[in-house]
Scaffold this active site. Sequence first.
Site, PDB file in Angstrom:
ATOM      1  N   ARG A  33     -14.233  88.609  30.389  1.00  0.00           N
ATOM      2  CA  ARG A  33     -13.415  89.251  29.131  1.00  0.00           C
ATOM      3  C   ARG A  33     -14.132  88.634  27.779  1.00  0.00           C
ATOM      4  O   ARG A  33     -13.404  87.583  27.228  1.00  0.00           O
ATOM      5  CB  ARG A  33     -11.946  88.776  29.166  1.00  0.00           C
ATOM      6  CG  ARG A  33     -11.076  89.297  30.337  1.00  0.00           C
ATOM      7  CD  ARG A  33      -9.738  89.074  30.367  1.00  0.00           C
ATOM      8  NE  ARG A  33      -9.046  89.841  29.515  1.00  0.00           N
ATOM      9  CZ  ARG A  33      -7.736  89.587  29.036  1.00  0.00           C
ATOM     10  NH1 ARG A  33      -7.143  88.671  29.679  1.00  0.00           N
ATOM     11  NH2 ARG A  33      -7.043  90.211  28.153  1.00  0.00           N
ATOM     12  N   ASP A  78      -2.461  97.567  32.916  1.00  0.00           N
ATOM     13  CA  ASP A  78      -1.622  96.852  33.013  1.00  0.00           C
ATOM     14  C   ASP A  78      -0.291  97.159  33.941  1.00  0.00           C
ATOM     15  O   ASP A  78       0.464  96.206  34.240  1.00  0.00           O
ATOM     16  CB  ASP A  78      -0.800  96.354  31.765  1.00  0.00           C
ATOM     17  CG  ASP A  78      -1.665  95.626  30.851  1.00  0.00           C
ATOM     18  OD1 ASP A  78      -2.801  95.028  31.340  1.00  0.00           O
ATOM     19  OD2 ASP A  78      -1.692  95.505  29.381  1.00  0.00           O
ATOM     20  N   LYS A 100       5.331  92.963  24.397  1.00  0.00           N
ATOM     21  CA  LYS A 100       4.486  91.675  24.066  1.00  0.00           C
ATOM     22  C   LYS A 100       3.293  92.150  23.659  1.00  0.00           C
ATOM     23  O   LYS A 100       2.939  91.334  22.832  1.00  0.00           O
ATOM     24  CB  LYS A 100       4.179  91.228  25.652  1.00  0.00           C
ATOM     25  CG  LYS A 100       2.939  90.146  25.577  1.00  0.00           C
ATOM     26  CD  LYS A 100       2.832  89.616  26.688  1.00  0.00           C
ATOM     27  CE  LYS A 100       1.483  90.439  27.786  1.00  0.00           C
ATOM     28  NZ  LYS A 100       0.068  90.166  27.317  1.00  0.00           N
ATOM     29  N   ASN A 101       2.554  93.230  24.082  1.00  0.00           N
ATOM     30  CA  ASN A 101       1.218  93.473  23.337  1.00  0.00           C
ATOM     31  C   ASN A 101       1.410  94.162  21.785  1.00  0.00           C
ATOM     32  O   ASN A 101       0.122  94.574  21.104  1.00  0.00           O
ATOM     33  CB  ASN A 101       0.289  94.362  24.189  1.00  0.00           C
ATOM     34  CG  ASN A 101       0.125  93.442  25.640  1.00  0.00           C
ATOM     35  OD1 ASN A 101      -0.066  92.276  25.524  1.00  0.00           O
ATOM     36  ND2 ASN A 101      -0.407  94.131  26.533  1.00  0.00           N
ATOM     37  N   ARG A 160      -5.100  84.432  25.494  1.00  0.00           N
ATOM     38  CA  ARG A 160      -6.407  84.859  24.703  1.00  0.00           C
ATOM     39  C   ARG A 160      -5.841  85.638  23.306  1.00  0.00           C
ATOM     40  O   ARG A 160      -6.610  85.697  22.420  1.00  0.00           O
ATOM     41  CB  ARG A 160      -7.059  85.880  25.616  1.00  0.00           C
ATOM     42  CG  ARG A 160      -7.609  85.213  26.983  1.00  0.00           C
ATOM     43  CD  ARG A 160      -8.147  86.272  27.890  1.00  0.00           C
ATOM     44  NE  ARG A 160      -9.373  87.002  27.040  1.00  0.00           N
ATOM     45  CZ  ARG A 160     -10.507  86.766  27.028  1.00  0.00           C
ATOM     46  NH1 ARG A 160     -10.464  85.730  27.699  1.00  0.00           N
ATOM     47  NH2 ARG A 160     -11.444  87.213  26.491  1.00  0.00           N
ATOM     48  N   ARG A 198       4.966  84.888  30.943  1.00  0.00           N
ATOM     49  CA  ARG A 198       4.245  85.068  29.712  1.00  0.00           C
ATOM     50  C   ARG A 198       4.549  86.420  29.270  1.00  0.00           C
ATOM     51  O   ARG A 198       4.541  86.670  28.306  1.00  0.00           O
ATOM     52  CB  ARG A 198       2.937  85.160  30.038  1.00  0.00           C
ATOM     53  CG  ARG A 198       2.228  83.690  30.339  1.00  0.00           C
ATOM     54  CD  ARG A 198       0.685  83.637  30.579  1.00  0.00           C
ATOM     55  NE  ARG A 198       0.202  84.270  29.337  1.00  0.00           N
ATOM     56  CZ  ARG A 198      -1.226  84.673  29.359  1.00  0.00           C
ATOM     57  NH1 ARG A 198      -1.892  84.479  30.448  1.00  0.00           N
ATOM     58  NH2 ARG A 198      -1.575  85.177  28.196  1.00  0.00           N
ATOM     59  N   CYS A 258     -11.240  84.377  32.329  1.00  0.00           N
ATOM     60  CA  CYS A 258      -9.824  84.564  32.653  1.00  0.00           C
ATOM     61  C   CYS A 258      -9.794  84.716  33.969  1.00  0.00           C
ATOM     62  O   CYS A 258     -11.031  84.955  34.765  1.00  0.00           O
ATOM     63  CB  CYS A 258      -8.991  85.617  31.780  1.00  0.00           C
ATOM     64  SG  CYS A 258      -8.822  87.250  32.566  1.00  0.00           S
TER      65      CYS A 258
HETATM   66  N1  EPU Z   1     -14.326  94.109  25.944  1.00  0.00           N
HETATM   67  C1  EPU Z   1     -15.692  93.598  25.751  1.00  0.00           C
HETATM   68  N2  EPU Z   1     -16.112  92.979  24.453  1.00  0.00           N
HETATM   69  C2  EPU Z   1     -14.868  93.023  23.575  1.00  0.00           C
HETATM   70  C3  EPU Z   1     -13.676  93.110  23.983  1.00  0.00           C
HETATM   71  C4  EPU Z   1     -13.404  93.904  24.989  1.00  0.00           C
HETATM   72  O1  EPU Z   1     -16.581  94.033  26.468  1.00  0.00           O
HETATM   73  O2  EPU Z   1     -15.294  91.963  22.657  1.00  0.00           O
HETATM   74  C5  EPU Z   1     -13.881  94.741  27.234  1.00  0.00           C
HETATM   75  C6  EPU Z   1     -13.090  93.857  28.245  1.00  0.00           C
HETATM   76  O3  EPU Z   1     -13.881  92.913  28.948  1.00  0.00           O
HETATM   77  C7  EPU Z   1     -12.518  94.872  28.859  1.00  0.00           C
HETATM   78  C8  EPU Z   1     -12.255  96.150  28.064  1.00  0.00           C
HETATM   79  O4  EPU Z   1     -13.588  95.966  26.625  1.00  0.00           O
HETATM   80  O5  EPU Z   1     -13.480  95.444  29.992  1.00  0.00           O
HETATM   81  C9  EPU Z   1     -10.830  96.309  27.228  1.00  0.00           C
HETATM   82  O6  EPU Z   1     -10.513  95.090  26.689  1.00  0.00           O
HETATM   83  P1  EPU Z   1      -9.333  95.072  25.327  1.00  0.00           P
HETATM   84  O7  EPU Z   1     -10.312  94.312  24.229  1.00  0.00           O
HETATM   85  O8  EPU Z   1      -8.962  96.372  25.395  1.00  0.00           O
HETATM   86  O9  EPU Z   1      -8.386  94.093  25.990  1.00  0.00           O
HETATM   87  P2  EPU Z   1      -7.574  93.065  25.307  1.00  0.00           P
HETATM   88  O10 EPU Z   1      -7.314  93.464  23.939  1.00  0.00           O
HETATM   89  O11 EPU Z   1      -8.371  91.768  25.520  1.00  0.00           O
HETATM   90  C10 EPU Z   1      -5.136  93.923  25.835  1.00  0.00           C
HETATM   91  C11 EPU Z   1      -3.950  93.543  26.353  1.00  0.00           C
HETATM   92  C12 EPU Z   1      -4.164  93.442  27.683  1.00  0.00           C
HETATM   93  C13 EPU Z   1      -4.553  94.629  28.377  1.00  0.00           C
HETATM   94  C14 EPU Z   1      -5.793  95.391  27.609  1.00  0.00           C
HETATM   95  C15 EPU Z   1      -6.262  96.762  27.951  1.00  0.00           C
HETATM   96  C16 EPU Z   1      -2.957  92.215  24.501  1.00  0.00           C
HETATM   97  C17 EPU Z   1      -2.625  90.741  23.891  1.00  0.00           C
HETATM   98  N3  EPU Z   1      -3.608  92.140  25.719  1.00  0.00           N
HETATM   99  O12 EPU Z   1      -6.235  93.105  25.980  1.00  0.00           O
HETATM  100  O13 EPU Z   1      -3.098  93.122  28.136  1.00  0.00           O
HETATM  101  O14 EPU Z   1      -4.908  94.702  29.850  1.00  0.00           O
HETATM  102  O15 EPU Z   1      -5.610  95.287  26.195  1.00  0.00           O
HETATM  103  O16 EPU Z   1      -5.253  97.461  27.828  1.00  0.00           O
HETATM  104  O17 EPU Z   1      -2.683  93.311  23.917  1.00  0.00           O
HETATM  105  C18 EPU Z   1      -1.291  91.974  29.832  1.00  0.00           C
HETATM  106  O18 EPU Z   1      -0.435  92.390  28.968  1.00  0.00           O
HETATM  107  O19 EPU Z   1      -1.298  91.695  31.068  1.00  0.00           O
HETATM  108  C19 EPU Z   1      -2.777  92.048  29.235  1.00  0.00           C
HETATM  109  C20 EPU Z   1      -3.865  91.679  29.959  1.00  0.00           C
END
Ligand code: EPU
Length: 416
Positions: A121, A303, A22-23, A92, A395, A116
């Site tokens: 986030r 995850d 998915k990711n 998101r 999802r 969320c």
């Molecule tokens: N963060 C910030 N500011 C930002 C972006 C992130 O403070 O602009 C913080 C977040 O709040 C969090 C940390 O950085 O504490 C990591 O967030 P990240 O941006 O890495 O997460 P993401 O890209 O929103 C993806 C996956 C998530 C997975 C995370 C961490 C996708 C679509 N989603 O989210 O997957 O948990 O990386 O590995 O790739 C899931 O599949 O269930 C899921 C939530």
Amino acid sequence: MDKFIINGGKKISGEVNISGAKNAVLPLMTAALLVDGKTTINSVPDLRDTRTMMRLLNIIGAEASLKANSMCINASKINNLEAPYDLVKTMRASFYVLGPLLARFGEVRVSLPGGCAWGPRPVDFHLKGLEKLGAEISLESGYIMAKAKRLYGNKICFDFPSVGATGNILMASVLARGETCIENAAKEPEIVQLCHVLNNMGANIGGIGSSKIIVNGVDNLNPIDIDVIPDRIEAGTYLIAGAVMGDITLNNCNPKHLKDVLDKLKLAGANISSNENSISINKIDSISAVDVTTEVYPGFPTDLQAQWMAFMSIANGRSSIVDTVYHDRFTHIPELIRLGADIRLNGNKAEINGVEKLIGAQVMSTDIRASAALILGAIIAEGKTEISRVYHIDRGYDSIEKKFQSLGVDIVRVNE
Ligand code: EPU
């Protein structure tokens, strides 16, 4: 609304094929927006999220269709540079259209994702990164407006190696003029695949898989065919099911992406064998309590934190789980407690006191991975468990009840 009814406590066995990740597929679908032509993506998991992303691409004017796990995206007639609130609030990852649309068309309007289920986030890293590349960013009526006649390479250093921000900046910088250096970049396999795919399209990205990625902008990219990498989180979920309830083999997975998870499963007592793309695991007779702390890749993935907690709920003795990536991602705890688990939460640290058995109950899904933990809890538990709101699990897990049924789990989907 669908729910799952599971009669647990039975041994499972057999083989399961792991779907595409998915990711990985979600950013790859938006990378297709960078190209004036038709991109084909194979091994696409059939998920609510991939369908939501398809709807978003169609709204934008890219023709996206899915047939037998193969997706075609034709981004040559894009006519609407906006990601609406209705879609972004349900997923998101819609935010991934920001970088590619800005880079190719010079402007984009994307709804700001709200909070969320487990916390705020934020998306500040994405926005600060794009500003560094020369974008003008403003917020209007809940929408991020980003504009730039041309993006220019720059040095960007993230405070935290965010997966999404790394993906967005990569997709913006491949068409920027000059060199972009992304420091403290994410190293997750899904980001590594995105880099390779962009390079195959004609981009010039170096330092792939390291925390310092260098992108030299090019003028345009070409359409290609892509095969999505296997879903390491889906694989980890089934491995935990095997560790607690049976002898199973996963096919089409990549053991290298699961090294830390396999090490932890071995510490818990699992007997594991693997080759290049399959992993076998046997039921553990007496599960040892193993502490985990989630970290960015190659550490233990956030995850799989909820699923690990379901596992540890029947381990011998006490264990702790600390989530350093999302400090509030614990909505599964009250539901696991309804199944009889003994868990206490203190900040971002959960203490689990292993119990002898779980007992079926009515529980509720709150997000994708929390639901997966509840399915594991229900498979372990004696008696009947009803899991409501399973749209969360749809999802992120392709055909989950069919895959578990093929392993001998008594699980049915019921429409309430
Ligand atoms: N963060 C910030 N500011 C930002 C972006 C992130 O403070 O602009 C913080 C977040 O709040 C969090 C940390 O950085 O504490 C990591 O967030 P990240 O941006 O890495 O997460 P993401 O890209 O929103 C993806 C996956 C998530 C997975 C995370 C961490 C996708 C679509 N989603 O989210 O997957 O948990 O990386 O590995 O790739 C899931 O599949 O269930 C899921 C939530």
